[in-house]
Structure formats: C-alpha cells, structure tokens
Design a protein around this motif. Sequence first.
Motif, PDB file in Angstrom:
ATOM      1  N   GLU A 169       0.850  -1.183   0.000  1.00  7.23           N
ATOM      2  CA  GLU A 169       0.000   0.000   0.000  1.00  7.23           C
ATOM      3  C   GLU A 169       0.889   1.239   0.000  1.00  7.23           C
ATOM      4  O   GLU A 169       1.813   1.340   0.795  1.00  7.23           O
ATOM      5  N   ARG A 170       0.584   2.168  -0.890  1.00  6.20           N
ATOM      6  CA  ARG A 170       1.407   3.369  -1.015  1.00  6.20           C
ATOM      7  C   ARG A 170       0.894   4.460  -0.080  1.00  6.20           C
ATOM      8  O   ARG A 170      -0.230   4.957  -0.223  1.00  6.20           O
ATOM      9  N   SER A 171       1.725   4.818   0.890  1.00  8.86           N
ATOM     10  CA  SER A 171       1.371   5.866   1.855  1.00  8.86           C
ATOM     11  C   SER A 171       2.545   6.093   2.785  1.00  8.86           C
ATOM     12  O   SER A 171       3.352   5.193   3.019  1.00  8.86           O
ATOM     13  N   ALA A 172       2.626   7.300   3.322  1.00  9.56           N
ATOM     14  CA  ALA A 172       3.483   7.514   4.487  1.00  9.56           C
ATOM     15  C   ALA A 172       2.811   6.823   5.676  1.00  9.56           C
ATOM     16  O   ALA A 172       1.578   6.774   5.762  1.00  9.56           O
ATOM     17  N   PHE A 173       3.617   6.275   6.584  1.00 11.02           N
ATOM     18  CA  PHE A 173       3.052   5.537   7.705  1.00 11.02           C
ATOM     19  C   PHE A 173       2.120   6.416   8.544  1.00 11.02           C
ATOM     20  O   PHE A 173       1.064   5.959   8.986  1.00 11.02           O
ATOM     21  N   GLU A 174       2.506   7.673   8.735  1.00 10.23           N
ATOM     22  CA  GLU A 174       1.702   8.560   9.570  1.00 10.23           C
ATOM     23  C   GLU A 174       0.316   8.809   8.983  1.00 10.23           C
ATOM     24  O   GLU A 174      -0.635   9.077   9.724  1.00 10.23           O
TER      25      GLU A 174
END
Length: 203
Positions: free
Chosen positions: A27-32
């Motif tokens: 999944e593409r995302s910053a963890f925050e």
Amino acid sequence: MTAVEPGADMAALARRRLASFREVDVERSAFEEWDDRGRRFDVLVAASSWHWVDPSTGWQRAHDVLSPGGWMALLGHVVVRLPGEPEVYAETVDLHEQFCPGNPGWGHPPLEDEVRTTDEGWGLADGPGELFGPTIVRWYPAVQWFNGDGFADHLRSLSLYRRLDLDVREPLLDAVAERIRTRMGDRASRRYLSVLRVGQRAK
C-alpha cells in the motif's frame, strides 16, 4: 502481510517483485497518513526506515495498529571499525579534505565495542514513552571485503557521495581506489553491526 511504502516507484517495484506472494499487499502511503481501515497486526517491522517517521505521531500510530500483546521490531545498521585494523576513512582523510574540504560527514566510523554499549531502549532520541515495554536488543556483525575499485563503486551508491558534483565525486573516488591499492594492499573492509530492537505493545 501488508507493506507500507510512500514512494510510487518503490511501491511499484515491490508489487512486481512480490507478485507471486498472494498474501502480501503493498500500500502506497506515508506511515503517519496510512489508512489502516481498522485492521490490527501482530507484528510491525521497520527495517532501516523508522528514522523517516515523525516520532511525535509515529509511536502512537504503531501502538494503535498493533493488536494487544503485539510486537514492534526495528532493524538498523551501523558502519563500525575495529581497533588496529586499517580503515578506509583513516587512510583517505587527506584525499577527502583535498577534494571536498570541510565536509562534516567525513570521519571515522565508531568502534564496534562503543556501538554495542548502546544496548538499551530504542536507540532513538525520541522514544515511545510508556507505549511499549522494555526492549530486547540483539547485535549481528557482518563484514564486506573490497578491492579499491569495488570500494569506490560501493561509495558511489551512498547518498553522502551521490550528493557531490560529478567533477568532485569521480576524482575523489578514483583517488580513494588508488589509495586502497597502494597503501592497503588492494583490500579494504566495510564492517557493520546490524541491530534488532523489539518491544511489546503496552496495554
């Protein structure tokens, strides 16, 4: 298994390489900012990446996405040296200063024994407070050996050198390779300590 990757190119590469593993999602995302969609996990692993996460929100986020009794595991690597062993930066400090004077990034790696004393906590300036229990710390030493040209190629892959202008980087690395050949018998080590820090989610 769910992998969270902020970079579009890296996420696409991971999807291609993991395509045969049907139980792995990327999944593409910053963890925050990642949408966990209410899912909870038994283990959260960050390999040489937790330093990119904002500690003011990252630790709480890690706690929240773990199931009760879940574990947080951080992997990292430190370049180290052994006392008395010829070491590239010590042998090339004059070259680094000649081609790129005053760069604060140059210098000796720390001694392995000094790094091993940092065996408490998460090894970070901003820890998780009471969100996780005591850490378990394990060290794993490794060494790579290079000839002069191989060590120069290795340095070309590091951000400290990649940031240099080409007309500075290439003469510097050519000189480093030559110094390894002439002063170190064309054999140079790159020693690492890999560290695993694991802690259980507090209730």
